[in-house]
Write a protein that holds these residues in place. Sequence first.
Motif, PDB file in Angstrom:
ATOM      1  N   LEU A   1       0.743  -1.298   0.012  1.00 46.27           N
ATOM      2  CA  LEU A   1      -0.056   0.042   0.059  1.00 46.27           C
ATOM      3  C   LEU A   1       0.895   1.267  -0.033  1.00 46.27           C
ATOM      4  O   LEU A   1       0.346   2.425  -0.280  1.00 46.27           O
ATOM      5  CB  LEU A   1      -0.805   0.071   1.132  1.00 46.27           C
ATOM      6  CG  LEU A   1      -2.008  -1.216   1.184  1.00 46.27           C
ATOM      7  CD1 LEU A   1      -2.790  -1.062   2.428  1.00 46.27           C
ATOM      8  CD2 LEU A   1      -2.533  -1.512  -0.019  1.00 46.27           C
ATOM      9  N   SER A   2       2.066   1.059   0.207  1.00 41.97           N
ATOM     10  CA  SER A   2       3.062   2.373   0.376  1.00 41.97           C
ATOM     11  C   SER A   2       3.196   2.950  -0.925  1.00 41.97           C
ATOM     12  O   SER A   2       3.569   3.954  -1.380  1.00 41.97           O
ATOM     13  CB  SER A   2       4.269   1.913   0.839  1.00 41.97           C
ATOM     14  OG  SER A   2       5.007   0.937   0.161  1.00 41.97           O
ATOM     15  N   THR A   3       2.958   2.106  -2.253  1.00 44.50           N
ATOM     16  CA  THR A   3       3.345   2.373  -3.374  1.00 44.50           C
ATOM     17  C   THR A   3       2.133   3.085  -4.125  1.00 44.50           C
ATOM     18  O   THR A   3       2.371   3.490  -5.236  1.00 44.50           O
ATOM     19  CB  THR A   3       3.614   1.253  -4.498  1.00 44.50           C
ATOM     20  OG1 THR A   3       2.327   0.176  -4.296  1.00 44.50           O
ATOM     21  CG2 THR A   3       4.859   0.363  -3.681  1.00 44.50           C
ATOM     22  N   ILE A   4       1.118   3.151  -3.460  1.00 43.16           N
ATOM     23  CA  ILE A   4      -0.089   4.074  -4.040  1.00 43.16           C
ATOM     24  C   ILE A   4      -0.673   5.328  -3.244  1.00 43.16           C
ATOM     25  O   ILE A   4      -1.687   5.652  -3.411  1.00 43.16           O
ATOM     26  CB  ILE A   4      -1.392   2.987  -4.011  1.00 43.16           C
ATOM     27  CG1 ILE A   4      -1.603   2.408  -2.978  1.00 43.16           C
ATOM     28  CG2 ILE A   4      -1.189   1.720  -5.113  1.00 43.16           C
ATOM     29  CD1 ILE A   4      -2.994   1.596  -2.715  1.00 43.16           C
ATOM     30  N   ARG A   5       0.410   5.905  -2.587  1.00 39.96           N
ATOM     31  CA  ARG A   5      -0.040   7.051  -1.863  1.00 39.96           C
ATOM     32  C   ARG A   5      -0.493   7.999  -2.760  1.00 39.96           C
ATOM     33  O   ARG A   5      -1.125   8.925  -2.314  1.00 39.96           O
ATOM     34  CB  ARG A   5       1.123   7.697  -1.001  1.00 39.96           C
ATOM     35  CG  ARG A   5       1.653   6.619   0.094  1.00 39.96           C
ATOM     36  CD  ARG A   5       2.722   7.167   0.787  1.00 39.96           C
ATOM     37  NE  ARG A   5       3.404   6.142   1.734  1.00 39.96           N
ATOM     38  CZ  ARG A   5       2.972   6.301   3.123  1.00 39.96           C
ATOM     39  NH1 ARG A   5       1.805   7.202   3.549  1.00 39.96           N
ATOM     40  NH2 ARG A   5       3.373   5.432   4.032  1.00 39.96           N
ATOM     41  N   ASP A   6       0.157   8.179  -3.816  1.00 41.11           N
ATOM     42  CA  ASP A   6      -0.113   9.247  -4.914  1.00 41.11           C
ATOM     43  C   ASP A   6      -1.326   9.231  -5.769  1.00 41.11           C
ATOM     44  O   ASP A   6      -1.458   9.787  -6.832  1.00 41.11           O
ATOM     45  CB  ASP A   6       1.069   9.588  -5.731  1.00 41.11           C
ATOM     46  CG  ASP A   6       2.205  10.157  -4.916  1.00 41.11           C
ATOM     47  OD1 ASP A   6       1.846  10.774  -3.568  1.00 41.11           O
ATOM     48  OD2 ASP A   6       3.606   9.790  -5.378  1.00 41.11           O
ATOM     49  N   ALA A   7      -2.130   7.891  -5.562  1.00 42.30           N
ATOM     50  CA  ALA A   7      -3.176   7.411  -6.514  1.00 42.30           C
ATOM     51  C   ALA A   7      -4.255   8.612  -6.294  1.00 42.30           C
ATOM     52  O   ALA A   7      -4.658   8.886  -5.239  1.00 42.30           O
ATOM     53  CB  ALA A   7      -3.610   6.382  -5.931  1.00 42.30           C
ATOM     54  N   ASP A   8      -4.930   9.042  -7.719  1.00 43.77           N
ATOM     55  CA  ASP A   8      -5.918   9.718  -7.527  1.00 43.77           C
ATOM     56  C   ASP A   8      -7.193   9.157  -6.928  1.00 43.77           C
ATOM     57  O   ASP A   8      -8.143   9.901  -6.426  1.00 43.77           O
ATOM     58  CB  ASP A   8      -6.388  10.481  -9.028  1.00 43.77           C
ATOM     59  CG  ASP A   8      -5.066  11.018  -9.722  1.00 43.77           C
ATOM     60  OD1 ASP A   8      -5.024  12.118  -8.886  1.00 43.77           O
ATOM     61  OD2 ASP A   8      -4.501  10.412 -10.561  1.00 43.77           O
ATOM     62  N   LEU A   9      -7.388   7.691  -7.224  1.00 41.81           N
ATOM     63  CA  LEU A   9      -8.396   7.307  -6.703  1.00 41.81           C
ATOM     64  C   LEU A   9      -8.124   5.609  -6.309  1.00 41.81           C
ATOM     65  O   LEU A   9      -7.243   5.154  -7.139  1.00 41.81           O
ATOM     66  CB  LEU A   9      -9.675   7.153  -7.871  1.00 41.81           C
ATOM     67  CG  LEU A   9     -10.832   6.074  -7.665  1.00 41.81           C
ATOM     68  CD1 LEU A   9     -11.339   6.957  -6.185  1.00 41.81           C
ATOM     69  CD2 LEU A   9     -11.510   6.190  -8.606  1.00 41.81           C
ATOM     70  N   ILE A  10      -8.432   5.200  -5.272  1.00 36.42           N
ATOM     71  CA  ILE A  10      -8.312   3.965  -4.459  1.00 36.42           C
ATOM     72  C   ILE A  10      -9.429   3.076  -4.414  1.00 36.42           C
ATOM     73  O   ILE A  10     -10.278   3.728  -3.878  1.00 36.42           O
ATOM     74  CB  ILE A  10      -7.448   4.023  -3.151  1.00 36.42           C
ATOM     75  CG1 ILE A  10      -6.166   4.706  -3.360  1.00 36.42           C
ATOM     76  CG2 ILE A  10      -7.081   2.602  -2.703  1.00 36.42           C
ATOM     77  CD1 ILE A  10      -5.439   5.004  -2.090  1.00 36.42           C
ATOM     78  N   LEU A  11      -9.515   2.075  -5.221  1.00 37.66           N
ATOM     79  CA  LEU A  11     -10.539   1.338  -4.977  1.00 37.66           C
ATOM     80  C   LEU A  11     -10.313  -0.084  -3.952  1.00 37.66           C
ATOM     81  O   LEU A  11      -9.575  -0.694  -4.443  1.00 37.66           O
ATOM     82  CB  LEU A  11     -10.996   0.573  -6.496  1.00 37.66           C
ATOM     83  CG  LEU A  11     -11.350   1.575  -7.608  1.00 37.66           C
ATOM     84  CD1 LEU A  11     -11.565   1.026  -8.861  1.00 37.66           C
ATOM     85  CD2 LEU A  11     -12.472   2.711  -7.103  1.00 37.66           C
ATOM     86  N   VAL A  12     -11.149  -0.210  -3.257  1.00 35.88           N
ATOM     87  CA  VAL A  12     -10.973  -1.569  -2.226  1.00 35.88           C
ATOM     88  C   VAL A  12     -12.140  -2.237  -2.738  1.00 35.88           C
ATOM     89  O   VAL A  12     -13.294  -2.047  -2.569  1.00 35.88           O
ATOM     90  CB  VAL A  12     -11.298  -0.914  -0.859  1.00 35.88           C
ATOM     91  CG1 VAL A  12     -10.910  -2.223  -0.019  1.00 35.88           C
ATOM     92  CG2 VAL A  12     -10.381   0.336  -0.422  1.00 35.88           C
TER      93      VAL A  12
ATOM     94  N   ILE B   1     -16.784  -3.217  -5.330  1.00 38.61           N
ATOM     95  CA  ILE B   1     -16.075  -2.038  -4.608  1.00 38.61           C
ATOM     96  C   ILE B   1     -16.711  -1.466  -3.259  1.00 38.61           C
ATOM     97  O   ILE B   1     -17.804  -1.067  -3.280  1.00 38.61           O
ATOM     98  CB  ILE B   1     -16.004  -0.838  -5.599  1.00 38.61           C
ATOM     99  CG1 ILE B   1     -15.146  -1.273  -6.951  1.00 38.61           C
ATOM    100  CG2 ILE B   1     -15.354   0.321  -5.060  1.00 38.61           C
ATOM    101  CD1 ILE B   1     -15.533  -0.371  -7.867  1.00 38.61           C
ATOM    102  N   VAL B   2     -16.066  -2.004  -2.479  1.00 36.48           N
ATOM    103  CA  VAL B   2     -16.610  -1.756  -0.968  1.00 36.48           C
ATOM    104  C   VAL B   2     -16.512  -0.148  -0.276  1.00 36.48           C
ATOM    105  O   VAL B   2     -16.990   0.285   0.312  1.00 36.48           O
ATOM    106  CB  VAL B   2     -16.413  -2.571   0.099  1.00 36.48           C
ATOM    107  CG1 VAL B   2     -16.849  -4.060  -0.214  1.00 36.48           C
ATOM    108  CG2 VAL B   2     -14.869  -2.744   0.165  1.00 36.48           C
ATOM    109  N   GLU B   3     -15.051   0.637  -0.920  1.00 38.42           N
ATOM    110  CA  GLU B   3     -14.673   1.793  -0.567  1.00 38.42           C
ATOM    111  C   GLU B   3     -14.011   2.351  -1.791  1.00 38.42           C
ATOM    112  O   GLU B   3     -13.426   1.655  -2.630  1.00 38.42           O
ATOM    113  CB  GLU B   3     -13.902   1.774   0.504  1.00 38.42           C
ATOM    114  CG  GLU B   3     -14.594   1.405   1.825  1.00 38.42           C
ATOM    115  CD  GLU B   3     -13.182   1.782   3.008  1.00 38.42           C
ATOM    116  OE1 GLU B   3     -14.031   1.904   4.264  1.00 38.42           O
ATOM    117  OE2 GLU B   3     -12.269   1.293   2.978  1.00 38.42           O
ATOM    118  N   GLN B   4     -14.222   3.759  -2.065  1.00 35.36           N
ATOM    119  CA  GLN B   4     -13.358   4.479  -3.046  1.00 35.36           C
ATOM    120  C   GLN B   4     -13.204   5.877  -2.394  1.00 35.36           C
ATOM    121  O   GLN B   4     -13.805   6.436  -1.829  1.00 35.36           O
ATOM    122  CB  GLN B   4     -13.712   4.248  -4.305  1.00 35.36           C
ATOM    123  CG  GLN B   4     -15.345   4.944  -4.451  1.00 35.36           C
ATOM    124  CD  GLN B   4     -15.767   4.699  -5.839  1.00 35.36           C
ATOM    125  OE1 GLN B   4     -15.183   5.251  -6.734  1.00 35.36           O
ATOM    126  NE2 GLN B   4     -17.212   4.213  -6.020  1.00 35.36           N
TER     127      GLN B   4
END
Length: 665
Positions: A615-626, A632-635
């Motif tokens: 998860l440390s590699t996606i800090r700069d993501a514009d949108l995170i889909l869980v 998709i339970v969270e975004q």
Amino acid sequence: MSTDRILTEEEKAAEQRRGPGATQRGGPPHMRIGQPGEKSTNFRSSARRLLGLLRPERLSLYAVLAFALASVGLNAIGPKILGRATDLIFAGVVGKQLPSEGTVAQIVAGLRARGQDTFADMVEGMPHLVPGVGIDFGAVGRVLLLVLGIYVVASLLQWAMGWILTGAVNRTIFNLRRDVEDKLNRLPLPYFDNQPRGELLSRVTNDIDNVSQSLQQTLSQLLTSLLTVVAMVGMMLWISPLLALIALVTIPVTMVVTAVIGKRSQKHFVQQWKSTGELNGIVEETFTGHQLVKVFGRQEEARAAFRAKNDDLFDAGFGAQFVSGIIMPTMMFIGNLNYVIIAVVGGLRVASGSMTLGDVQAFIQYSRQFTQPLTQVASMANLMQSGVASAERVFEVLDAPEQRAEAGAPTVLDDPHGRVEFEGVSFSYTPDKPLIEGLDLTVEPGQMVAIVGPTGAGKTTLVNLIMRFYELDAGRITLDGVDITDLSRHNLRSEIGMVLQDTWLFGGTIRDNIAYGRPDATDDEVVAAAQATYVDRFVHSLPDGYDTVLDAEGGNISAGEKQLVTIARAFLSDPALLILDEATSSVDTRTEQLVQRAMSALRQDRTSFVIAHRLSTIRDADLILVMENGRIVEQGSHADLLAAGGAFADLYAAQFRSAVAEPVE
């Protein structure tokens, strides 16, 4: 201890995500045996279809048939003409012993008056006899030269027939291989999920080779043998209907024996080629994963699996060859028995004067040439059975359901921007196990979308649907407002760059492997892509630089370096859409940081989907889909999801929580 175990919920979900082929292909490499599920053999229809492949070569086959008719016809009249030489020699030997005074009729009458009726009948039935004159060697020589010329021409015709037929068969097999290759390109990904690689490779290599050998060895011989049987029967009926009737008794006997034994051998040949494919699957997977086998100490299990399948192949091969091999000695026995009967009856007819010795000799030759092709046809039964069994396995590939056809007039995206939208998307690998249901998602151009979740949640499935590796059950996915089913697969995938966790390199240079992403790229562009992804850093340490030849598994560079090469390949393709499936999992921390910077530059004005476990590699993501269970339970952004304290926060805490020492009592 038993190796069987109960699957956890997470593993069950992972199996569902991998699709229906996962059950067959799961487990240690040495245990993943192909299970193609052979159907019962239909020899007649399969043989008809196999011969139907030769239809484009019908002109060549007509020429082969003409040459075969001429060759067999010449071979058929040869013994009859050669029998005349025998008659000349025999007449000369007998005539030398007779007085030169008087005619043949007078000599016959004298013999009958002396009570030598049998000798008189024989002399009366000799057309070339001249009383008092010995062997006419000039006439014998002319007959022998004529027979020699006939056999030379017949041999040349057989050579021409073989040359033409060899070309026709090889062109047919060339087309069959081409059709299989084209078919493989049209098959959907689920087909390959259900087919172990070794089994599929066996079908498209070993089985096609066996079909080629079977056609090559049986067609000419079968055609010649059948025509020879017809010609020999005609000549025998001409010479002596009685002896022909005796000889023809072997035909129904031959047919019964061949049918009974052939029926028993067919099932063995089917099992033989099935076992060959399964054995290839074991060998291919065991040696591909030999490191895993050794790490877990499963060499003995691998050897046991190989021995078991090798024993199956031995039993099937032995049964097929032994049962079909019984045909040859059985037919030889029938032919020899027929030969004895013809020789006895023919001798009696020569003595009675109703046949000449030359005709008996010719008939015996015809009977041998008559039984020989029958024996050859019987001995070819094993080749024909084996070839048809292999052809059926190839036909199963050709008959497999293909992926959905392209749109009649597909839309072309000349300058895509990368806007991706999921509208009510539903998908499942099997109808009874729904995975993704009613998914709605909009990704704007240039956004970086990270997809996280537990194993089996559907992360890889989501990006596979974008690539149209699988077809949707419901809903649609659009790229820049265009339904991806309205695009050609080539156009769609040419705008997508994909880097997988499992690297794939082919035998070739590093330059070639990078240029695979865009074959028309210049050397400068290849080097620029390598520099952007830090491949250039380690290439210069190799003896041949960019011309270093990699083996098929890329074993002469490290796992991290292989990953960098695949990333460089995606960079070079300059896609509108990037899909990164844990693409930095094999690189070290420092290289990962460098690659992340390069990816940030690459993602400018491009939409990117990143499947991440770290998860440390996606800090700069514009949108995170869980994702969980295909939903998709969270975004949201990294900070928003942590603040929400939901599923993402739980994943993050589980990954970065410091180890807590248990209290000492």
